[in-house]
Motif scaffolding. Structure first.
Motif, PDB file in Angstrom:
ATOM      1  N   UNK A 257      41.135  44.704  38.687  1.00  0.00           N
ATOM      2  CA  UNK A 257      40.472  44.127  39.859  1.00  0.00           C
ATOM      3  C   UNK A 257      39.478  45.135  40.417  1.00  0.00           C
ATOM      4  N   UNK A 258      38.699  44.688  41.396  1.00  0.00           N
ATOM      5  CA  UNK A 258      37.654  45.543  41.961  1.00  0.00           C
ATOM      6  C   UNK A 258      37.913  45.815  43.433  1.00  0.00           C
ATOM      7  N   UNK A 259      37.431  46.957  43.885  1.00  0.00           N
ATOM      8  CA  UNK A 259      37.694  47.376  45.261  1.00  0.00           C
ATOM      9  C   UNK A 259      37.030  46.472  46.288  1.00  0.00           C
ATOM     10  N   UNK A 260      35.968  45.753  45.904  1.00  0.00           N
ATOM     11  CA  UNK A 260      35.280  44.874  46.859  1.00  0.00           C
ATOM     12  C   UNK A 260      35.692  43.422  46.705  1.00  0.00           C
ATOM     13  N   UNK A 261      36.786  43.181  45.985  1.00  0.00           N
ATOM     14  CA  UNK A 261      37.218  41.809  45.741  1.00  0.00           C
ATOM     15  C   UNK A 261      37.975  41.215  46.913  1.00  0.00           C
ATOM     16  N   UNK A 262      38.065  39.902  46.921  1.00  0.00           N
ATOM     17  CA  UNK A 262      38.876  39.143  47.884  1.00  0.00           C
ATOM     18  C   UNK A 262      39.832  38.283  47.066  1.00  0.00           C
ATOM     19  N   UNK A 263      41.167  38.506  47.188  1.00  0.00           N
ATOM     20  CA  UNK A 263      41.888  39.372  48.115  1.00  0.00           C
ATOM     21  C   UNK A 263      41.695  40.852  47.798  1.00  0.00           C
TER      22      UNK A 263
ATOM     23  N   UNK B 254      53.687  43.082  27.214  1.00  0.00           N
ATOM     24  CA  UNK B 254      52.712  43.430  28.252  1.00  0.00           C
ATOM     25  C   UNK B 254      51.796  42.235  28.503  1.00  0.00           C
ATOM     26  N   UNK B 255      51.591  41.915  29.760  1.00  0.00           N
ATOM     27  CA  UNK B 255      50.687  40.826  30.147  1.00  0.00           C
ATOM     28  C   UNK B 255      49.515  41.431  30.899  1.00  0.00           C
ATOM     29  N   UNK B 256      48.322  41.215  30.370  1.00  0.00           N
ATOM     30  CA  UNK B 256      47.097  41.737  30.991  1.00  0.00           C
ATOM     31  C   UNK B 256      46.402  40.607  31.736  1.00  0.00           C
ATOM     32  N   UNK B 257      46.089  40.864  33.016  1.00  0.00           N
ATOM     33  CA  UNK B 257      45.512  39.852  33.899  1.00  0.00           C
ATOM     34  C   UNK B 257      44.182  40.366  34.443  1.00  0.00           C
ATOM     35  N   UNK B 258      43.110  39.725  34.037  1.00  0.00           N
ATOM     36  CA  UNK B 258      41.763  40.103  34.504  1.00  0.00           C
ATOM     37  C   UNK B 258      41.127  38.850  35.113  1.00  0.00           C
ATOM     38  N   UNK B 259      41.533  38.493  36.343  1.00  0.00           N
ATOM     39  CA  UNK B 259      41.124  37.217  36.943  1.00  0.00           C
ATOM     40  C   UNK B 259      39.708  37.279  37.500  1.00  0.00           C
ATOM     41  N   UNK B 260      39.175  36.130  37.919  1.00  0.00           N
ATOM     42  CA  UNK B 260      37.848  36.123  38.561  1.00  0.00           C
ATOM     43  C   UNK B 260      37.854  36.978  39.822  1.00  0.00           C
ATOM     44  N   UNK B 261      36.694  37.570  40.125  1.00  0.00           N
ATOM     45  CA  UNK B 261      36.516  38.335  41.356  1.00  0.00           C
ATOM     46  C   UNK B 261      35.816  37.466  42.384  1.00  0.00           C
TER      47      UNK B 261
END
Length: 346
Positions: free
Chosen positions: A297-303, A218-225
């Motif tokens: 990720x977050x709902x207000x993020x870009x992309x 499993x690879x968990x990805x929590x990138x910058x918002x």
């Protein structure tokens, strides 16, 4: 297995309050995994939770200071730092020559003059500890520096917020003024409680996301918002701690044109440019397309969530975008409603 008792983290975007929900959704897909790669390790909470669950964990972060924190919490099976070690960290040995890079360059920016002198002392004394104790000692210093900062960040010159504090909802004057020695003892006691052996070979790495090519189930990805305005890169938020982790390189890497004197070490354009973020994410997903992929990720993020979901659909047969809950961080609590999402590909 020990009782689930998570370290308190002081990072912008930490998943400490969400990791139970994230793990529940991973269990709901009924796909087995024994190993985890946490690509943007950050606070280490997801890695730590995975370790608690008995998984073999690879923690990774682009910043050296985070890699050291990962070593202390994830890779290490015990805390070898004694109370005597903690006391000695703050004492300048008469037969050693000490530099004063923090005291000389960061007056009236983040900490008091006395604290700057203490930071210089501690960071150099750590280098004389046996190697198995160093990550723990760094952990004490990093956590203490964070807890003594308004908002736990370093992207502004704002010592005055702390010294002139008259009340408000953004900090704790009592905590800010606690001496380093007291905080070191507190965090060392916490390490004794949190660090454990889960019977697996867990490691902590220091690579950029796209250079971390180890594989896991499993690879968990929590990138910058990215928000639509006022994006502050993670490097700017935590550059001071990255400087401490590379102490001898501080003088030649200070940006004196900035009021907060950002230390330009380990800056990267990976995942820090809105125009190339999706391309970076696709490269990362392609690299790990044979693994279960979990993206926070977050709902207000870009992309947008939809764009990330569409990208993951190109590589995975099953994709789910799960709305976890409404959630706000300290510097992002006002305005439109924001929701945390977990996007799964398997």
């Amino acid at each position: 297995m020990p009782k689930i008792n998570l370290p308190v983290t002081r990072y912008y975007g930490s998943k400490r309050k969400l990791v139970d929900l994230i793990w529940s959704e991973l269990e709901n897909i009924n796909v087995e995994f024994n190993s985890v790669l946490d690509v943007f390790g950050g606070s280490g909470i997801f890695s730590y939770y995975s370790k608690l669950r008995g998984k073999s964990v690879i923690y990774n972060d682009i910043f050296l200071f985070n890699q050291i924190i990962g070593e202390a919490l994830i890779q290490n099976n015990s805390n070898e730092l004694s109370e005597e070690d903690v006391h000695n960290l703050l004492i300048r040995e008469p037969n050693r020559i000490y530099q004063n890079y923090i005291a000389e360059n960061f007056h009236d920016i983040y900490f008091t003059d006395e604290e700057n002198y203490q930071i210089d002392t501690v960071i150099q004394n750590i280098g004389f500890l046996p190697i198995e104790r160093r990550a723990s000692a760094y952990y004490l210093l990093f956590q203490s520096c964070l807890i003594k900062r308004p908002y736990n960040l370093f992207h502004r010159k704002n010592l005055n917020l702390r010294t002139n504090f008259n009340g408000g909802g953004f900090g704790n004057k009592v905590t800010w003024e606690r001496p380093f020695k007291e905080l070191f003892l507190k965090f060392n006691s916490e390490l004794n409680k949190y660090v454990f052996d889960n019977g697996q070979n867990n490691i902590s790495l220091n690579h950029s996301a796209l250079q971390c090519n180890l594989q896991a189930d499993l690879v968990y990805i929590d990138p910058p918002y990215f928000r639509s305005v006022n994006h502050v890169p993670y490097h700017s938020k935590y550059h001071f701690l990255e400087g401490l982790a590379n102490y001898n390189l501080i003088p030649e890497n200070i940006d004196h044109t900035k009021l907060h004197r950002e230390i330009n070490l380990n800056k990267s354009n990976e995942f820090e440019n809105k125009n190339t973020f999706l391309n970076d994410l696709e490269e990362l997903i392609e690299m790990h397309q044979n693994s279960i992929i979990a993206i926070s990720y977050r709902s207000n993020g870009v992309p947008t969530i939809a764009e990330i979901e569409s990208l993951l659909n190109q590589y995975k047969n099953n994709v789910r975008a799960i709305n976890l809950k409404k959630y706000s961080y300290a510097l992002n609590s006002k305005g439109s409603e924001n929701y945390e999402f977990l996007i799964l590909g398997f």
